[in-house]
Design an enzyme around this catalytic site. Structure first.
Site, short mmCIF file in Angstrom:
data_model
loop_
_atom_site.label_atom_id
_atom_site.label_comp_id
_atom_site.label_asym_id
_atom_site.label_seq_id
_atom_site.Cartn_x
_atom_site.Cartn_y
_atom_site.Cartn_z
N HIS A 201 127.12 89.46 59.09
CA HIS A 201 126.61 89.12 60.42
C HIS A 201 126.93 90.16 61.50
CE1 HIS A 201 130.72 87.69 61.13
NE2 HIS A 201 130.45 87.84 62.42
C1 UD1 Z 1 129.83 86.19 67.54
C2 UD1 Z 1 131.08 87.00 67.85
C3 UD1 Z 1 131.72 87.48 66.57
C4 UD1 Z 1 131.95 86.34 65.59
C5 UD1 Z 1 130.63 85.62 65.37
C6 UD1 Z 1 130.78 84.45 64.43
C7 UD1 Z 1 130.92 88.26 69.94
C8 UD1 Z 1 130.82 89.62 70.53
N1 UD1 Z 1 130.76 88.19 68.61
O1 UD1 Z 1 128.89 87.10 66.97
O2 UD1 Z 1 132.96 88.07 66.87
O3 UD1 Z 1 132.42 86.87 64.36
O4 UD1 Z 1 130.16 85.15 66.64
O5 UD1 Z 1 129.55 84.00 63.96
O6 UD1 Z 1 131.14 87.31 70.66
N2 UD1 Z 1 121.99 83.11 67.21
C9 UD1 Z 1 121.18 82.04 66.94
N3 UD1 Z 1 121.74 80.79 67.02
C10 UD1 Z 1 123.02 80.58 67.34
C11 UD1 Z 1 123.83 81.69 67.63
C12 UD1 Z 1 123.32 82.95 67.55
O7 UD1 Z 1 120.01 82.18 66.63
O8 UD1 Z 1 123.43 79.41 67.37
C13 UD1 Z 1 121.43 84.48 67.07
C14 UD1 Z 1 120.76 84.95 68.33
O9 UD1 Z 1 119.65 85.71 67.97
C15 UD1 Z 1 121.80 85.87 68.94
C16 UD1 Z 1 122.49 86.44 67.70
O10 UD1 Z 1 122.45 85.38 66.77
O11 UD1 Z 1 121.23 86.83 69.76
C17 UD1 Z 1 123.91 86.87 67.92
O12 UD1 Z 1 124.72 85.81 68.46
P1 UD1 Z 1 125.96 86.15 69.39
O13 UD1 Z 1 126.60 84.93 69.86
O14 UD1 Z 1 125.55 87.14 70.42
O15 UD1 Z 1 126.97 86.93 68.47
P2 UD1 Z 1 127.34 86.75 66.93
O16 UD1 Z 1 126.70 87.87 66.19
O17 UD1 Z 1 127.12 85.38 66.41
#
Ligand code: UD1
Length: 348
Positions: A201
Site C-alpha cells: 500500500h
Molecule cells: C495511511 C498512512 C500510512 C498507513 C496506512 C494504513 C499517512 C501518510 N499514511 O496511508 O502510514 O500505513 O494509512 O493503511 O497517513 N482510500 C480509500 N478509502 C479509504 C481510505 C483510503 O479509497 O477508506 C484511498 C484513497 O484513494 C486515498 C488513498 O487510499 O487517496 C490513500 O489513503 P490515505 O489515507 O491518504 O493514506 P494511506 O495510503 O492509506
C-alpha cells in the site's frame, strides 16, 4: 490525569486504539475518541470498530482523502474547532505516524495541550517517506513518548530528546495476543502453509509502475497461491494489470481475518510496518517490500528479509528458511504495553 482525548484516523490506529482505549477506561480515565475520517470505507474503518469492540467515536471529523497538505491541514482546522468548543483534555493521545497523528500533535500543542505519543521513536531514516516526517515532528512535540522497543528509545536519545521517554512495549503485540483466539476464517481460504499473504500500500510501491510491476512479477512467479487483500489505492493501480493466475486479489480483510490468514501462511510479503511484526508474533516468516525497516529486530535470524521491489531478491528470500528462535520484538516483562501506558497517564 483523568481526561484524555484520543485521535485515530487510519487502519493501524484502530488496532492500537482497540487495546489502549480498553486499558484507559478500565483504569478509570475518561476518554473522548475522535476519528479524523482519514480512512472511511467500511472495510478500512467500521469493521475494525465492530469486531474489536472499539467504542463509537464521539466525533468523526470526516476529512477523507486528499493530498498530504490538504488532509493534514483539514484535520488541523476541524480538530481545532473541536478542542476550542470543549474544556481542554489533560492530554491528547496520538498513535503511530499518519497524517492524522501529525495534525493532531501540532494542533494540540499550539493550544498548549500536552501530547502523548504511542509508538514513539520509530525511524526508517528515509525522509522520502511521509510517515518518517510525521514521526519526527510528532516526537519533537510530545510530552510523553511511549516507545515499543529499546531501539526506539535510543533513536529519541540520539536526537537529543531526554524527557518523557518510556519503554512500554508494543501495543500491537497486546492486540495480537488479545485477539489471536478470535481469528476468523475469510471467504477465500487455502490449506495451512500452502500460500502466501501479500499486501502492498505504500506510495513508493503503488505509484511507481516499475516497482509495482516488479512486485507483481515476483508474486506471479511463486509456485504457490498468493492471497492479496488490496488497499483501495492498490486496487485502483492494479486495474490495468494482467494478473497472474496464482494471485487472488480480494478486498481488504478485517483484523480478525488477517490474524487467521497470517498465522497459517507460508510467508507474509508486505510493505506494511505492523504486518512485519504480526507475522513474527504469529510464527510466520516475512519478506518486506522495502529497503529499510523501522523494526530492525525482526531481521534477526532471517525472519524478516528486506527485498525492495526486486523480483530476484523476493524469489531468493522465498527460498531461504529462517533460523531459530523467532526474534522477540515489542515485549517488555510485566504489564501489557497498553496497561503500562494507561497507568503512566493516570499517575501524571
Ligand atoms: C495511511 C498512512 C500510512 C498507513 C496506512 C494504513 C499517512 C501518510 N499514511 O496511508 O502510514 O500505513 O494509512 O493503511 O497517513 N482510500 C480509500 N478509502 C479509504 C481510505 C483510503 O479509497 O477508506 C484511498 C484513497 O484513494 C486515498 C488513498 O487510499 O487517496 C490513500 O489513503 P490515505 O489515507 O491518504 O493514506 P494511506 O495510503 O492509506
Amino acid at each position: 490525569m483523568t481526561d484524555v482525548m484520543s485521535i485515530v484516523g487510519a487502519r493501524p490506529q484502530f488496532v492500537k486504539a482497540a487495546v489502549v482505549s480498553r486499558a484507559l477506561r478500565r483504569i478509570g480515565i475518561r476518554e473522548t475518541l475522535i476519528h479524523t475520517g482519514q480512512h472511511y470505507d467500511a472495510g478500512m474503518s467500521a469493521v475494525f470498530f465492530e469486531e474489536m469492540g472499539i467504542p463509537e467515536p464521539d466525533v468523526n471529523l470526516g476529512v477523507g482523502s486528499g493530498s498530504h497538505a490538504y488532509q493534514t491541514g483539514e484535520i488541523m482546522v476541524r480538530l481545532e474547532e473541536q478542542l476550542m468548543s470543549r474544556p481542554n483534555p489533560d492530554c491528547v493521545l496520538v498513535f503511530g505516524d499518519t497524517n492524522s497523528t501529525l495534525a493532531a500533535a501540532v494542533t494540540a500543542r499550539k493550544l498548549h495541550i500536552p501530547v502523548a505519543h504511542v509508538e514513539a521513536g520509530l525511524r526508517s531514516f528515509n525522509q522520502r517517506m511521509p510517515e518518517e516526517l510525521n514521526r519526527i515532528v510528532t516526537d519533537r512535540l510530545s510530552d510523553w513518548l511511549f516507545c515499543p522497543t529499546e531501539t526506539a528509545c535510543e533513536n529519541l536519545q540520539n536526537e537529543g530528546i531526554t524527557n518523557g521517554i518510556h519503554l512500554t512495549g508494543d501495543v500491537m503485540l497486546d492486540a495480537t495476543l488479545h485477539f489471536a483466539d478470535r481469528a476468523r476464517k475469510p471467504a477465500q481460504d487455502f490449506p495451512d502453509r500452502s500460500y502466501v499473504v501479500a499486501t502492498v500500500h505504500r506510495a513508493e510501491n503503488t505509484d511507481d509502475p516499475k516497482r509495482l510491476g516488479g512486485i507483481m512479477t515476483a508474486l506471479g512467479a511463486l509456485q504457490v497461491p498468493v492471497l492479496f487483500p488490496a488497499h483501495p489505492r492498490t486496487m485502483e493501480r492494479l486495474k490495468g494489470f494482467a494478473l497472474p493466475d496464482n494471485i487472488f486479489l480480494v478486498q481488504p480483510l478485517s483484523y480478525l481475518e488477517m490474524l487467521y490468514v497470517v498465522k497459517r501462511a507460508l510467508r507474509v510479503i508486505t510493505d506494511s510496518g505492523g504486518l512485519q511484526k504480526e507475522a513474527l508474533w504469529l510464527g510466520t516468516p516475512c519478506i518486506t517490500l522495502r529497503d529499510e525497516t523501522e523494526w530492525i529486530e525482526t531481521l534477526e535470524g532471517g525472519w524478516n528479509v528486506l527485498a525492495g521491489a526486486d523480483p530476484d531478491r523476493i524469489t531468493a528470500a522465498m527460498r531461504r528458511d529462517p533460523g531459530s528462535p523467532i526474534p522477540s520484538i515489542g515485549r517488555v516483562d510485566g504489564n501489557s504495553a497498553s496497561d503500562r501506558i494507561a497507568s503512566i497517564l493516570l499517575s501524571n
